[in-house]
Design a protein around this motif. Sequence first.
Motif, short mmCIF file in Angstrom:
data_model
loop_
_atom_site.label_atom_id
_atom_site.label_comp_id
_atom_site.label_asym_id
_atom_site.label_seq_id
_atom_site.Cartn_x
_atom_site.Cartn_y
_atom_site.Cartn_z
N CYS A 1 -12.45 3.95 -9.51
CA CYS A 1 -13.17 3.24 -8.43
C CYS A 1 -12.70 1.80 -8.19
O CYS A 1 -12.53 1.40 -7.03
N PRO A 2 -12.49 0.98 -9.24
CA PRO A 2 -12.00 -0.38 -8.98
C PRO A 2 -10.67 -0.40 -8.23
O PRO A 2 -10.46 -1.24 -7.34
N LEU A 3 -9.78 0.55 -8.58
CA LEU A 3 -8.50 0.63 -7.86
C LEU A 3 -8.71 1.05 -6.41
O LEU A 3 -8.12 0.48 -5.49
N LEU A 4 -9.59 2.05 -6.21
CA LEU A 4 -9.87 2.53 -4.86
C LEU A 4 -10.48 1.41 -4.01
O LEU A 4 -10.17 1.27 -2.82
N GLU A 5 -11.34 0.62 -4.64
CA GLU A 5 -11.97 -0.49 -3.93
C GLU A 5 -10.93 -1.51 -3.47
O GLU A 5 -10.99 -2.02 -2.36
N LEU A 6 -9.96 -1.79 -4.34
CA LEU A 6 -8.88 -2.71 -3.98
C LEU A 6 -8.00 -2.10 -2.88
O LEU A 6 -7.61 -2.79 -1.93
N MET A 7 -7.72 -0.81 -2.99
CA MET A 7 -6.86 -0.15 -2.03
C MET A 7 -7.53 0.00 -0.66
O MET A 7 -6.86 0.11 0.36
N ALA A 8 -8.87 0.02 -0.66
CA ALA A 8 -9.61 0.16 0.60
C ALA A 8 -9.77 -1.17 1.33
O ALA A 8 -10.29 -1.19 2.46
N ASP A 9 -9.34 -2.25 0.72
CA ASP A 9 -9.48 -3.57 1.36
C ASP A 9 -8.65 -3.64 2.64
O ASP A 9 -7.56 -3.08 2.72
N LYS A 10 -9.20 -4.33 3.64
CA LYS A 10 -8.52 -4.45 4.93
C LYS A 10 -7.21 -5.22 4.83
O LYS A 10 -6.40 -5.20 5.75
N ALA A 11 -7.01 -5.89 3.69
CA ALA A 11 -5.77 -6.65 3.50
C ALA A 11 -4.56 -5.75 3.28
O ALA A 11 -3.42 -6.19 3.44
N MET A 12 -4.80 -4.50 2.92
CA MET A 12 -3.69 -3.58 2.63
C MET A 12 -2.93 -3.26 3.92
O MET A 12 -3.49 -2.78 4.89
N LYS A 13 -1.62 -3.54 3.89
CA LYS A 13 -0.75 -3.27 5.01
C LYS A 13 0.23 -2.16 4.64
O LYS A 13 0.29 -1.71 3.48
N GLU A 14 1.01 -1.75 5.61
CA GLU A 14 1.97 -0.67 5.39
C GLU A 14 2.94 -1.01 4.27
O GLU A 14 3.31 -0.15 3.46
N ARG A 15 3.34 -2.29 4.19
CA ARG A 15 4.31 -2.68 3.15
C ARG A 15 3.72 -2.51 1.75
O ARG A 15 4.44 -2.20 0.79
N HIS A 16 2.40 -2.73 1.63
CA HIS A 16 1.77 -2.56 0.32
C HIS A 16 1.68 -1.09 -0.07
O HIS A 16 1.91 -0.73 -1.23
N TRP A 17 1.36 -0.23 0.90
CA TRP A 17 1.33 1.22 0.62
C TRP A 17 2.72 1.71 0.23
O TRP A 17 2.85 2.60 -0.62
N GLN A 18 3.74 1.14 0.86
CA GLN A 18 5.10 1.53 0.52
C GLN A 18 5.42 1.17 -0.93
O GLN A 18 6.04 1.96 -1.66
N LYS A 19 4.97 -0.01 -1.36
CA LYS A 19 5.20 -0.41 -2.75
C LYS A 19 4.47 0.51 -3.73
O LYS A 19 5.00 0.87 -4.77
N ILE A 20 3.23 0.88 -3.38
CA ILE A 20 2.47 1.80 -4.24
C ILE A 20 3.16 3.16 -4.29
O ILE A 20 3.22 3.80 -5.35
N SER A 21 3.67 3.61 -3.16
CA SER A 21 4.41 4.90 -3.12
C SER A 21 5.60 4.86 -4.06
O SER A 21 5.84 5.80 -4.83
N GLU A 22 6.34 3.76 -4.01
CA GLU A 22 7.51 3.62 -4.88
C GLU A 22 7.10 3.54 -6.36
O GLU A 22 7.78 4.08 -7.23
N THR A 23 5.99 2.88 -6.62
CA THR A 23 5.52 2.73 -8.00
C THR A 23 5.05 4.05 -8.57
O THR A 23 5.42 4.42 -9.70
N CYS A 24 4.22 4.77 -7.81
CA CYS A 24 3.62 6.03 -8.30
C CYS A 24 4.50 7.24 -8.05
O CYS A 24 4.15 8.36 -8.48
N LYS A 25 5.61 7.02 -7.30
CA LYS A 25 6.49 8.14 -6.93
C LYS A 25 5.69 9.22 -6.20
O LYS A 25 5.79 10.42 -6.49
N HIS A 26 4.89 8.77 -5.26
CA HIS A 26 4.03 9.67 -4.48
C HIS A 26 3.95 9.14 -3.06
O HIS A 26 3.81 7.94 -2.84
N THR A 27 4.05 10.04 -2.09
CA THR A 27 4.05 9.63 -0.68
C THR A 27 2.61 9.53 -0.15
O THR A 27 1.81 10.44 -0.33
N PHE A 28 2.31 8.41 0.49
CA PHE A 28 1.01 8.20 1.13
C PHE A 28 1.22 8.11 2.64
O PHE A 28 1.76 7.13 3.13
N ASP A 29 0.80 9.15 3.35
CA ASP A 29 0.95 9.18 4.80
C ASP A 29 -0.30 8.59 5.44
O ASP A 29 -1.16 9.29 5.96
#
Length: 486
Positions: free
Chosen positions: A197-225
């Motif tokens: 939940c704490p991670l989801l809460e951070l990820m749900a913040d309006k501050a998250m942009k496409e570049r941040h999702w791209q970094k998470i994708s690269e970190t977790c080796k998982h695609t987020f569409d």
Amino acid sequence: MAKFKVEISKEEQDIVESFRYNFTNMLKTTKEVQATVCDMQQPLKEELLAGITALKQEVGRFYKDFDTKGPLVIGISAKEASERVLLFQSWFEDLSNRYETYNSGESLFGLEMTEYPQLQQRKRELNLLQKLYSLYLQVMHTIDRYYKMPWSQINMDEINSEITDFQNKCRRLPKALRTWPAYIELKKKIDDFNETCPLLELMADKAMKERHWQKISETCKHTFDIESEAFNLSSIMEAPLLKYKDDVEDICISAIKEKDIESKLKQVIADWTVVSLQFANFKQRGELLLKGLETQEIITQLEDSLMVVSSLLANRYNAPFKRDIQLWQKKLNNSSEILAKWIAVQNLWVYLEAVFIGGDIAKQLPAEAKRFNSIDKSWMKLMYRAREKVNAVETCTGDETMAQFLPLLLEQLELCQKSLSGYLETKRVIFPRFCFISDPTLLEILGQAADSHTIVNYLDGFFDNIAKSNQEIIFKFFIVNYKYIN
């Protein structure tokens, strides 16, 4: 003892006879009903006893099946166990209803009450299982609902509240349940989701942009569409978030910090879109001056904004905005320097304008007067141009004109001032008393050649401590020699 004869009326005799007749009929009817009941009692009793025997057998089968096919069988999944709880709960309720019916029959016939200890034991176990699996099903249903929720509609405050409530309910379950597989699985399900939940809460913040999702994708080796309409919580939970928890958390915190930096930078830019230069009239020549107090306030505001921009430039999360921050730091810094130089040029121009435009001294310094006339024309052009773009920063940094032109004007004005100072020094050599007064005062005295009587106002400045009686003599001496000095 005397005997009394009680006499009753004819009506009273009729009432007594009627009562005697009704009582006789009722007694007869009662005997008939009793005989009928006695005839029926035996079959009902036999039916009751047969039912009790069948119930005992079914309770025994229920008890045995509970051990072999019930929810406590080792190795079955929690989901299957919850389904078996519902099945055996329904079976138990049927047996319990029959038990209560037969128990009432035994009481009616005056028979000894039959006990079913096995049924009572299973009742206690089912009560515990009901508490456990009702919570289990509620948790599983709720979390499944979360997973199907579109990511754009996620409300983490609501989710956190519900998960906390589930945790509290789980803790309040009887200790006897804590070794059961379903309890262990339930607790793990709640704890795992709560840890995410704490991670989801951070990820749900309006501050998250496409570049941040791209970094998470690269970190977790998982695609987020994230642009897909089907992107929901399950799309995120499929990724190994907990495995890379610290890295994902750093990316999300960076997003929040970057949003703060972006917000502050936008505020600085917005502030300076509405700050304009203010101009004042000079003599009868038009708006040729910056207003001093207002311009000084702008310079102070520039210094405050520079402090904000400098702090943003020093922030380690500024990478996406570093070029813009550097650009605005340069704009604000240049604006501050240009305005300070502009005021310096303006002050010197005002000072020399009184000397070289239409004054007597201009005749004494024709070359410098010519130089100043050229400067004066340039100053007027500069001020007219400045009024076309009244925005302070845009006027100062819109192009290189101000940065290049003001130093040249200042240099030319300083040459004029230097020549003027040399001229004044020659007057002080001729008349050393002029050393006691300032350049502006001396310039005003030297400029009064046409009306020398006004000079008397300045005599106290260079003839200090002279008696009033001697001022007339001194004045006459000064007037006689003034033409030689000037």
